[in-house]
Design a protein around this motif. Sequence first.
Motif, PDB file in Angstrom:
ATOM      1  N   ASN A 136       0.822  -1.207   0.000  1.00  0.00           N
ATOM      2  CA  ASN A 136       0.000   0.000   0.000  1.00  0.00           C
ATOM      3  C   ASN A 136       0.854   1.254   0.000  1.00  0.00           C
ATOM      4  OD1 ASN A 136       1.056   0.066   2.582  1.00  0.00           O
ATOM      5  ND2 ASN A 136      -0.883  -0.069   3.627  1.00  0.00           N
ATOM      6  N   HIS A 138       0.382   4.748   2.316  1.00  0.00           N
ATOM      7  CA  HIS A 138      -0.361   5.551   3.287  1.00  0.00           C
ATOM      8  C   HIS A 138       0.020   7.017   3.131  1.00  0.00           C
ATOM      9  CE1 HIS A 138      -2.373   2.631   5.851  1.00  0.00           C
ATOM     10  NE2 HIS A 138      -1.253   1.952   6.021  1.00  0.00           N
ATOM     11  N   TRP A 265      -4.429   5.095   8.009  1.00  0.00           N
ATOM     12  CA  TRP A 265      -4.868   3.850   8.647  1.00  0.00           C
ATOM     13  C   TRP A 265      -6.036   4.151   9.599  1.00  0.00           C
ATOM     14  CZ3 TRP A 265       0.110   5.690   8.527  1.00  0.00           C
ATOM     15  CH2 TRP A 265       0.576   6.385   9.651  1.00  0.00           C
ATOM     16  N   GLN A 327      -4.527  -6.114  -3.566  1.00  0.00           N
ATOM     17  CA  GLN A 327      -4.277  -4.692  -3.367  1.00  0.00           C
ATOM     18  C   GLN A 327      -5.587  -3.920  -3.188  1.00  0.00           C
ATOM     19  OE1 GLN A 327      -1.161  -2.486  -4.143  1.00  0.00           O
ATOM     20  NE2 GLN A 327       0.059  -4.237  -3.517  1.00  0.00           N
ATOM     21  N   ASN A 331      -6.528  -2.723   0.773  1.00  0.00           N
ATOM     22  CA  ASN A 331      -6.527  -1.279   1.004  1.00  0.00           C
ATOM     23  C   ASN A 331      -7.903  -0.720   1.316  1.00  0.00           C
ATOM     24  OD1 ASN A 331      -3.676  -0.192   0.642  1.00  0.00           O
ATOM     25  ND2 ASN A 331      -3.856  -1.552  -1.113  1.00  0.00           N
ATOM     26  N   LYS A 334      -7.760  -1.324   4.956  1.00  0.00           N
ATOM     27  CA  LYS A 334      -6.672  -0.652   5.673  1.00  0.00           C
ATOM     28  C   LYS A 334      -6.795   0.864   5.694  1.00  0.00           C
ATOM     29  CE  LYS A 334      -2.495  -1.424   7.614  1.00  0.00           C
ATOM     30  NZ  LYS A 334      -2.051  -0.105   8.027  1.00  0.00           N
ATOM     31  N   SER A 336      -5.734   2.766   3.191  1.00  0.00           N
ATOM     32  CA  SER A 336      -4.665   3.290   2.342  1.00  0.00           C
ATOM     33  C   SER A 336      -5.062   3.160   0.871  1.00  0.00           C
ATOM     34  CB  SER A 336      -3.376   2.522   2.632  1.00  0.00           C
ATOM     35  OG  SER A 336      -3.638   1.132   2.744  1.00  0.00           O
ATOM     36  N   ILE A 337      -4.107   3.422  -0.031  1.00  0.00           N
ATOM     37  CA  ILE A 337      -4.341   3.243  -1.459  1.00  0.00           C
ATOM     38  C   ILE A 337      -3.364   2.202  -1.982  1.00  0.00           C
ATOM     39  CG2 ILE A 337      -5.256   5.567  -1.801  1.00  0.00           C
ATOM     40  CD1 ILE A 337      -2.511   6.386  -2.923  1.00  0.00           C
ATOM     41  N   PRO A 338      -3.703   1.555  -3.101  1.00  0.00           N
ATOM     42  CA  PRO A 338      -2.806   0.521  -3.636  1.00  0.00           C
ATOM     43  C   PRO A 338      -1.436   1.068  -4.018  1.00  0.00           C
ATOM     44  CG  PRO A 338      -4.986   0.344  -4.620  1.00  0.00           C
ATOM     45  CD  PRO A 338      -4.959   1.631  -3.863  1.00  0.00           C
ATOM     46  N   ALA A 352      -9.723   8.236  -0.299  1.00  0.00           N
ATOM     47  CA  ALA A 352      -8.723   7.449  -1.016  1.00  0.00           C
ATOM     48  C   ALA A 352      -8.471   8.027  -2.409  1.00  0.00           C
ATOM     49  CB  ALA A 352      -9.175   5.995  -1.118  1.00  0.00           C
ATOM     50  N   SER A 356      -4.916   9.383  -3.784  1.00  0.00           N
ATOM     51  CA  SER A 356      -4.282   8.927  -5.017  1.00  0.00           C
ATOM     52  C   SER A 356      -3.939  10.102  -5.926  1.00  0.00           C
ATOM     53  CB  SER A 356      -5.214   7.952  -5.746  1.00  0.00           C
ATOM     54  OG  SER A 356      -4.621   7.495  -6.938  1.00  0.00           O
TER      55      SER A 356
END
Length: 415
Positions: A136, A138, A265, A327, A331, A334, A336-338, A352, A356
């Motif tokens: 990921n 973050h 997170w 992924q 994510n 989680k 987060s982003i991939p 997200a 990105s």
Amino acid sequence: MLNVRLTLCAAALLGLAAFTQAAEVEVLHYWTSGGEAKAAGELKTMLEAKGDKWKDFAVAGGAGENAMTALKTRVVSGNPPAAAQLKGPAIQEWGDQGVLVSIDDVAKAEGWDKLLPPVVANVMKYKGQYVAAPVNVHRVNWLWINADLLKKANAKAPTTWDEFFKTADAMQKAGIIPVAIGGQSWQEAELLESVALGVGGASFYKKAFVQLDQATLKSPTMIKVLETYKRIKPYTDKAANGRDWNLATAMVINGKAGMQFMGDWAKGEFAVAGKQAGKDFLCVAAPGSADAYTFNVDSFAFFKLKDKDAEKGQRDLAQLLMSPKFQEVFNLYKGSIPARQGMDLSKFDDCAKKSSADFKNAAAKGTLVPSWAHDMAIPPAAEGAIYDVAAQFWNDDSMTAQTAAQKIAAAARAQ
């Protein structure tokens, strides 16, 4: 009939052999909060679907200090796990110890060099070969806000530090704890990191906390950073000491505090609680840092094992970690982003998608910087020493910002 029985018996024995030969993959990680545990559970399910056996080695502690202590013990004893959650310079340090195994064959077969941004790919390699797989990206410099409490205080989401303190004052007057934080050194260091980025900008941040430039660490800008950092403390609550980050996030989720400075997170916790971005909570860049991006990449490094059969499991895990399906699912849990580029983000929320877009913009502008507070930028000794000064300054009202700046500059020289 006898032939049928023999055939069935042989099939059973073959099945048993296949089962006993399933590769056991022991994975050391520190994903133990609600959103993180869901993400780890998904990884286990997907790995076992490949015919391997997941052996969980979870060590609680949000910043990973306890996990790293456990890892050192296992490696020194000659019994490392198959894979361990590592980040940044630590991957290179373990590579220098000669204990990591190359997974470059998997990376080449899957085309990782084309799938990963260089700033991520370079961290995953040791001497030009992949030894770790990223899961990921973050964003660390986020500010999370309870939408109802913001409205109750008749305040607005801050974009500058002046606006932040006005919003904090309004929340305090409305009987709301403005800022949720846990009194742990890594959380205080992360807060200092976001303040430094917002007050000084990306160029200052790089010189101070990536290059550890002595003049920059003692500069008037650094003093202003420290003064702003310490000014936040009166807006926190007195019960913060020892509180875990996810419990601080829960204060925002449950309406007990208005805001939290924390990496994304935290969004995993909002998701587990059934909260929606833009409706129940807001995600905005930490004041002054909208054009910059501090990144923290979770990854797994692979260790040399005595059991050669386990190498199959390691390669299965490496392939799985970078797969589009994992992924995406990981994510989403989680927050987060991939790490894998070019993925469809239609299932991801607005936070997200903004993360990105901001990652790409920051990369283009040169304002994409590694998180020093999360093991991505500087040697562990210097990081730990700066942690100590940040905590000391946060908790000691008699220490001046000038003194703290001098101490941080000295801490940066720790080897």
